[in-house]
Design a protein around this motif. Sequence first.
Motif, PDB file in Angstrom:
ATOM      1  N   ARG A   6      66.666  11.127  20.805  1.00 19.52           N
ATOM      2  CA  ARG A   6      66.849  11.898  22.029  1.00 19.52           C
ATOM      3  C   ARG A   6      68.072  11.400  22.789  1.00 19.52           C
ATOM      4  O   ARG A   6      68.459  10.235  22.672  1.00 19.52           O
ATOM      5  N   ALA A   7      68.654  12.289  23.595  1.00 25.37           N
ATOM      6  CA  ALA A   7      69.871  11.945  24.325  1.00 25.37           C
ATOM      7  C   ALA A   7      69.654  10.736  25.222  1.00 25.37           C
ATOM      8  O   ALA A   7      70.488   9.829  25.293  1.00 25.37           O
ATOM      9  N   ASN A   8      68.493  10.710  25.911  1.00 28.18           N
ATOM     10  CA  ASN A   8      68.218   9.586  26.807  1.00 28.18           C
ATOM     11  C   ASN A   8      68.082   8.278  26.056  1.00 28.18           C
ATOM     12  O   ASN A   8      68.471   7.213  26.543  1.00 28.18           O
ATOM     13  N   ASP A   9      67.512   8.348  24.832  1.00 26.79           N
ATOM     14  CA  ASP A   9      67.378   7.152  24.011  1.00 26.79           C
ATOM     15  C   ASP A   9      68.748   6.600  23.643  1.00 26.79           C
ATOM     16  O   ASP A   9      68.991   5.390  23.720  1.00 26.79           O
ATOM     17  N   VAL A  10      69.641   7.488  23.237  1.00 27.50           N
ATOM     18  CA  VAL A  10      70.986   7.055  22.863  1.00 27.50           C
ATOM     19  C   VAL A  10      71.697   6.462  24.070  1.00 27.50           C
ATOM     20  O   VAL A  10      72.354   5.419  23.989  1.00 27.50           O
ATOM     21  N   LYS A  11      71.553   7.110  25.210  1.00 27.15           N
ATOM     22  CA  LYS A  11      72.203   6.623  26.425  1.00 27.15           C
ATOM     23  C   LYS A  11      71.704   5.232  26.792  1.00 27.15           C
ATOM     24  O   LYS A  11      72.508   4.331  27.105  1.00 27.15           O
ATOM     25  N   GLU A  12      70.402   5.026  26.731  1.00 31.58           N
ATOM     26  CA  GLU A  12      69.837   3.717  27.056  1.00 31.58           C
ATOM     27  C   GLU A  12      70.293   2.665  26.056  1.00 31.58           C
ATOM     28  O   GLU A  12      70.592   1.525  26.439  1.00 31.58           O
ATOM     29  N   ARG A  13      70.362   3.044  24.780  1.00 31.86           N
ATOM     30  CA  ARG A  13      70.813   2.087  23.761  1.00 31.86           C
ATOM     31  C   ARG A  13      72.269   1.721  23.966  1.00 31.86           C
ATOM     32  O   ARG A  13      72.664   0.568  23.762  1.00 31.86           O
ATOM     33  N   LEU A  14      73.060   2.665  24.397  1.00 29.26           N
ATOM     34  CA  LEU A  14      74.469   2.367  24.671  1.00 29.26           C
ATOM     35  C   LEU A  14      74.605   1.394  25.838  1.00 29.26           C
ATOM     36  O   LEU A  14      75.420   0.470  25.792  1.00 29.26           O
ATOM     37  N   VAL A  15      73.803   1.594  26.875  1.00 25.65           N
ATOM     38  CA  VAL A  15      73.855   0.689  28.025  1.00 25.65           C
ATOM     39  C   VAL A  15      73.405  -0.711  27.622  1.00 25.65           C
ATOM     40  O   VAL A  15      74.056  -1.716  27.960  1.00 25.65           O
ATOM     41  N   GLU A  16      72.299  -0.796  26.874  1.00 28.89           N
ATOM     42  CA  GLU A  16      71.807  -2.102  26.445  1.00 28.89           C
ATOM     43  C   GLU A  16      72.813  -2.789  25.525  1.00 28.89           C
ATOM     44  O   GLU A  16      73.020  -4.008  25.610  1.00 28.89           O
ATOM     45  N   ALA A  17      73.426  -2.022  24.650  1.00 29.10           N
ATOM     46  CA  ALA A  17      74.439  -2.591  23.759  1.00 29.10           C
ATOM     47  C   ALA A  17      75.653  -3.058  24.556  1.00 29.10           C
ATOM     48  O   ALA A  17      76.246  -4.100  24.254  1.00 29.10           O
ATOM     49  N   ALA A  18      76.026  -2.305  25.582  1.00 32.80           N
ATOM     50  CA  ALA A  18      77.151  -2.697  26.438  1.00 32.80           C
ATOM     51  C   ALA A  18      76.855  -4.024  27.126  1.00 32.80           C
ATOM     52  O   ALA A  18      77.713  -4.924  27.173  1.00 32.80           O
ATOM     53  N   ILE A  19      75.646  -4.165  27.651  1.00 28.19           N
ATOM     54  CA  ILE A  19      75.256  -5.412  28.318  1.00 28.19           C
ATOM     55  C   ILE A  19      75.270  -6.567  27.320  1.00 28.19           C
ATOM     56  O   ILE A  19      75.721  -7.675  27.632  1.00 28.19           O
ATOM     57  N   ARG A  20      74.805  -6.306  26.112  1.00 30.99           N
ATOM     58  CA  ARG A  20      74.776  -7.342  25.078  1.00 30.99           C
ATOM     59  C   ARG A  20      76.195  -7.762  24.695  1.00 30.99           C
ATOM     60  O   ARG A  20      76.500  -8.966  24.582  1.00 30.99           O
ATOM     61  N   LEU A  21      77.081  -6.801  24.498  1.00 29.18           N
ATOM     62  CA  LEU A  21      78.464  -7.121  24.138  1.00 29.18           C
ATOM     63  C   LEU A  21      79.148  -7.917  25.245  1.00 29.18           C
ATOM     64  O   LEU A  21      79.860  -8.894  24.974  1.00 29.18           O
ATOM     65  N   ILE A  22      78.950  -7.515  26.487  1.00 26.63           N
ATOM     66  CA  ILE A  22      79.555  -8.225  27.609  1.00 26.63           C
ATOM     67  C   ILE A  22      79.018  -9.647  27.700  1.00 26.63           C
ATOM     68  O   ILE A  22      79.754 -10.605  27.934  1.00 26.63           O
ATOM     69  N   GLY A  23      77.707  -9.781  27.487  1.00 28.34           N
ATOM     70  CA  GLY A  23      77.095 -11.097  27.557  1.00 28.34           C
ATOM     71  C   GLY A  23      77.583 -12.036  26.482  1.00 28.34           C
ATOM     72  O   GLY A  23      77.749 -13.236  26.711  1.00 28.34           O
ATOM     73  N   GLU A  24      77.842 -11.501  25.303  1.00 31.35           N
ATOM     74  CA  GLU A  24      78.262 -12.337  24.176  1.00 31.35           C
ATOM     75  C   GLU A  24      79.757 -12.586  24.135  1.00 31.35           C
ATOM     76  O   GLU A  24      80.201 -13.657  23.718  1.00 31.35           O
ATOM     77  N   GLY A  25      80.536 -11.601  24.567  1.00 29.64           N
ATOM     78  CA  GLY A  25      81.983 -11.730  24.416  1.00 29.64           C
ATOM     79  C   GLY A  25      82.798 -11.524  25.669  1.00 29.64           C
ATOM     80  O   GLY A  25      84.033 -11.494  25.599  1.00 29.64           O
TER      81      GLY A  25
END
Length: 235
Positions: A6-25
């Motif tokens: 679902r669109a909302n699922d993809v959007k939430e996954r993108l936000v979580e992935a963004a937070i993860r990338l920022i946190g790691e790098g």
Amino acid sequence: MSPKPRANDVKERLVEAAIRLIGEGGPEALQARKLAAEVGVSTMAVYTHFGGMAALVDEVARTGFLRLSAWLAEVGETEDPVADIFSLARTYRQAVAEQPQLYAVTFGQSTPGGKRATLSDLTTEEGREAAQEGLEAFDHIVRATERAIEAGRFRPADKYQAAAQLWSALHGFVTLEASGHFGPGEQGIEHILIPLGITLAVGLGDTVEKAERSTEAAKAAWRARNRNAGQGGND
């Protein structure tokens, strides 16, 4: 065939992935190509769901404020509003210390992809109307400040402006501590944060004696919370 997410699922996954990338790098790690690869979608998904990286950064900041508000909500209220302010400060400090890169974006201190989160002046009515998530987090400090005013601990004042003074000092401490200016571990809390809090409380109308008693009450509450959470009882 797997169901289409679902669109909302993809959007939430993108936000979580963004937070993860920022946190790691760090903020420079947030790139559309890396983000898409992390989630397993095309780079077009970033633009489909957010319209661009700037809106994604705003969503990361919104999420940061929501998480901070959830942390602060755990503090609760006691009969001592000044002690509650100290407890909120300690909790705020821990939240930021655990995810410093996220909160650097949340508060506009870093600019992933050259994009800075859109922020508002929470001391004005117009600014509060425009920033619900940031206001939700700020309101925990505002409410404790208002209670201190009502209890006669602080002199009458605009609750938002008084709370903003407390927030400014607290965030300044947290930022400097994160940069290593106050030494390792938690020594800055005892040497800097607590005396700073007492100074501010007195400046807002409290007495030194009452402010010091409130710090001791806040320390006891912090130890109790940590014991209940199985984290020990360090000051």
